[in-house]
Design a protein around this motif. Sequence first.
Motif, PDB file in Angstrom:
ATOM      1  N   ARG A 199       0.830  -1.208   0.000  1.00  0.00           N
ATOM      2  CA  ARG A 199       0.000   0.000   0.000  1.00  0.00           C
ATOM      3  C   ARG A 199       0.865   1.259   0.000  1.00  0.00           C
ATOM      4  N   ASP A 200       1.879   1.268   0.855  1.00  0.00           N
ATOM      5  CA  ASP A 200       2.750   2.444   0.950  1.00  0.00           C
ATOM      6  C   ASP A 200       3.537   2.655  -0.339  1.00  0.00           C
ATOM      7  N   ARG A 201       3.990   1.574  -0.947  1.00  0.00           N
ATOM      8  CA  ARG A 201       4.719   1.694  -2.214  1.00  0.00           C
ATOM      9  C   ARG A 201       3.823   2.236  -3.313  1.00  0.00           C
ATOM     10  N   ILE A 202       2.568   1.761  -3.354  1.00  0.00           N
ATOM     11  CA  ILE A 202       1.619   2.265  -4.354  1.00  0.00           C
ATOM     12  C   ILE A 202       1.389   3.760  -4.146  1.00  0.00           C
ATOM     13  N   ARG A 203       1.170   4.145  -2.923  1.00  0.00           N
ATOM     14  CA  ARG A 203       0.960   5.575  -2.637  1.00  0.00           C
ATOM     15  C   ARG A 203       2.161   6.410  -3.080  1.00  0.00           C
ATOM     16  N   GLU A 204       3.355   5.908  -2.785  1.00  0.00           N
ATOM     17  CA  GLU A 204       4.574   6.628  -3.157  1.00  0.00           C
ATOM     18  C   GLU A 204       4.694   6.754  -4.670  1.00  0.00           C
ATOM     19  N   HIS A 205       4.479   5.656  -5.383  1.00  0.00           N
ATOM     20  CA  HIS A 205       4.596   5.674  -6.844  1.00  0.00           C
ATOM     21  C   HIS A 205       3.503   6.531  -7.482  1.00  0.00           C
ATOM     22  N   ALA A 206       2.310   6.466  -6.935  1.00  0.00           N
ATOM     23  CA  ALA A 206       1.219   7.307  -7.457  1.00  0.00           C
ATOM     24  C   ALA A 206       1.569   8.785  -7.276  1.00  0.00           C
ATOM     25  N   ALA A 207       2.077   9.135  -6.110  1.00  0.00           N
ATOM     26  CA  ALA A 207       2.443  10.534  -5.844  1.00  0.00           C
ATOM     27  C   ALA A 207       3.570  10.973  -6.782  1.00  0.00           C
ATOM     28  N   ASP A 208       4.562  10.096  -6.984  1.00  0.00           N
ATOM     29  CA  ASP A 208       5.663  10.427  -7.898  1.00  0.00           C
ATOM     30  C   ASP A 208       5.152  10.673  -9.318  1.00  0.00           C
ATOM     31  N   ALA A 209       4.087   9.958  -9.696  1.00  0.00           N
ATOM     32  CA  ALA A 209       3.519  10.114 -11.038  1.00  0.00           C
ATOM     33  C   ALA A 209       2.525  11.279 -11.097  1.00  0.00           C
ATOM     34  N   GLY A 210       2.257  11.899  -9.935  1.00  0.00           N
ATOM     35  CA  GLY A 210       1.301  13.000  -9.900  1.00  0.00           C
ATOM     36  C   GLY A 210      -0.136  12.536 -10.017  1.00  0.00           C
ATOM     37  N   LEU A 211      -0.402  11.319  -9.563  1.00  0.00           N
ATOM     38  CA  LEU A 211      -1.740  10.731  -9.675  1.00  0.00           C
ATOM     39  C   LEU A 211      -2.274  10.359  -8.312  1.00  0.00           C
TER      40      LEU A 211
END
Length: 99
Positions: free
Chosen positions: A15-27
């Motif tokens: 979950r935390d990795r998804i949140r991090e990657h989504a934020a990095d992608a601006g999504l």
Amino acid sequence: MATERFSISMSAEVRDRIREHAADAGLDVSTFLTIAAQAQMDQQDRVRRIFKPFEEARAEAEEQAGTGTWAGDQIEPTREERAEVEAILGRSSHDEAAA
């Protein structure tokens, strides 16, 4: 297109990795996961299209194997071959018994 909500379960680490990657992608997470799922489904669809002719040929061969006549069914063993088989099985040949 109407959207629907559903929940998924995962470990906190994922979950935390998804949140991090989504934020990095601006999504937001929902958009990020939707895009990722769509990309995976598209890839699977491409693979299915590539292998579809092979799967159909395999299914057809399996169907024919259960109903068709094998080429080997038309081959009759010679008298000598039958005698050899009977000898291996420890029985007298039908040809010998008839003689």
